[in-house]
Design an enzyme around this catalytic site. Structure first.
Site, PDB file in Angstrom:
ATOM      1  N   SER A 141       0.897  -1.157  -0.085  1.00  0.00           N
ATOM      2  CA  SER A 141      -0.013  -0.205  -0.031  1.00  0.00           C
ATOM      3  C   SER A 141       0.767   1.348   0.002  1.00  0.00           C
ATOM      4  O   SER A 141       2.150   1.051   0.557  1.00  0.00           O
ATOM      5  CB  SER A 141      -0.745   0.091   1.314  1.00  0.00           C
ATOM      6  OG  SER A 141      -1.328   1.298   1.570  1.00  0.00           O
ATOM      7  N   TYR A 154      -1.655  -0.466  10.454  1.00  0.00           N
ATOM      8  CA  TYR A 154      -1.992  -1.077   9.011  1.00  0.00           C
ATOM      9  C   TYR A 154      -0.675  -0.484   8.208  1.00  0.00           C
ATOM     10  O   TYR A 154       0.039  -1.471   7.603  1.00  0.00           O
ATOM     11  CB  TYR A 154      -2.940  -0.260   8.646  1.00  0.00           C
ATOM     12  CG  TYR A 154      -3.285  -0.567   7.120  1.00  0.00           C
ATOM     13  CD1 TYR A 154      -3.180   0.397   6.045  1.00  0.00           C
ATOM     14  CD2 TYR A 154      -3.711  -1.888   6.499  1.00  0.00           C
ATOM     15  CE1 TYR A 154      -3.400   0.067   4.745  1.00  0.00           C
ATOM     16  CE2 TYR A 154      -4.080  -2.211   5.218  1.00  0.00           C
ATOM     17  CZ  TYR A 154      -3.893  -1.161   4.317  1.00  0.00           C
ATOM     18  OH  TYR A 154      -4.066  -1.529   3.145  1.00  0.00           O
TER      19      TYR A 154
END
Ligand SMILES: NC(=O)C1=CN([C@@H]2O[C@H](COP(=O)(O)OP(=O)(O)OC[C@H]3O[C@@H](n4cnc5c(N)ncnc54)[C@H](OP(=O)(O)O)[C@@H]3O)[C@@H](O)[C@H]2O)C=CC1
Ligand SMILES: CC(=O)[C@H](N)C(=O)O
Length: 262
Positions: A141, A154
């Site tokens: 990501s 995350y």
């Protein structure tokens, strides 16, 4: 009768990015192994792709945060010589401060985003190395290099995916085995149904469709990219980032304290 088609294993194929990878890889002539917890969705997707593309599709119901689920997929990766591609896609993330996250959510995100792709890559690498061919696509990501107060954990897990991918690329140079790290920015999927912040909270202008994301990521794969940033139009920004990273590392190798600390 074993299939003549190469086999792609796609984790998290029951929705979002993984489901589109399954479709696109089917179009490319891969047989598929689809992995997720929602077996009903996997079977529906498998039926559709079989009928449309004439490929073979196996569905594996597995929770990759559980040992039994991981072992199921590891055993397949160890034994099926037809596997040519592993897409480590399954992932989750609560958009929350670290203090507000539950222990269960914290453990689940680390298990799914870090432990699972690591174990599955380790399971498939011996066969790939024996055959001097094969590829692993790790879905990281853009949050891997940009933590926000609500993405700390995350981002840390996705930074692991990026670093794990970069390290593997160095290890696997000249072996015929490829690793691609894909760094999507916001993408319109069910991810946000479980993240604690709805997709509607984001500016639609900065959210990519899942189809555009996967098509761009596969275009990067076809170009032989090691790191693919589907939404970054000016690739020189990544090049500069990598050059700065390398220069910074070089500057750490001096053996003496920096004057500002003396
Ligand atoms: N959407 C976005 O903005 C971005 C997403 N990403 C990454 O993309 C990847 C795919 O996410 P995305 O498609 O967006 O989200 P989705 O929630 O649509 O897909 C997540 C997939 O992972 C599977 N999954 C979740 N938990 C488990 C589990 N415990 N065991 C096995 N499979 C599981 C889900 O299947 P099931 O529930 O059936 O088990 C589903 O198929 C993730 O790694 C995510 O971090 C990266 C950047 C941006
Ligand atoms: C906003 C997000 O956390 C998204 N899942 C991403 O990884 O970019």
């Amino acid at each position: 009768m074993p299939s003549a088609n190469p086999i792609a294993v796609v984790t998290g194929a029951s929705s979002g990015i993984g489901a589109v990878y399954a479709d696109r890889l089917a179009r490319r002539g891969y047989d598929l192994v689809l992995v997720a917890r929602r077996i009903d969705r996997l079977r529906h997707l498998a039926d559709t792709l079989c009928a449309t593309h004439g490929i073979k599709v196996r569905s594996i119901e597995a929770d990759l945060t559980e040992e039994a689920g991981l072992v199921q997929v590891e055993e397949l990766l160890h034994t099926d010589e037809g596997i040519a591609l592993l897409v480590n896609n399954a992932g989750n993330g609560k958009l929350s401060s670290t203090a507000d996250m539950s222990d269960a959510d914290t453990a689940a995100t680390i298990a799914l985003n870090v432990v699972a792709p690591t174990r599955l890559a380790r399971a498939v690498l011996p066969a790939f190395l024996r055959r001097h061919s094969g590829a692993i696509i790790n879905i990281a990501s853009v949050m891997a290099f940009h933590p926000l107060p609500i993405t700390t954990l995350y981002s840390a897990t996705k930074s692991y995916v990026l670093m794990f991918s970069r390290g593997l690329q160095g290890e696997l140079a000249n072996t015929g085995v490829r690793v691609q790290a894909v760094l999507p920015a916001g993408t319109a999927t069910e991810f946000y149904d479980h993240a604690g912040i709805p997709l509607s909270a984001f500016d639609p202008a900065v959210v990519m469709t899942t189809e555009n994301l996967v098509d761009a990521a596969l275009a990067g794969f076809d170009k032989g990219e090691e790191v693919t940033l589907p939404s970054v139009h000016d690739v020189s920004l990544w090049d500069a980032y990598e050059q700065a990273r390398s220069a910074l590392f070089g500057a750490t190798q001096v053996g003496t304290p920096a004057p500002r600390y003396v």
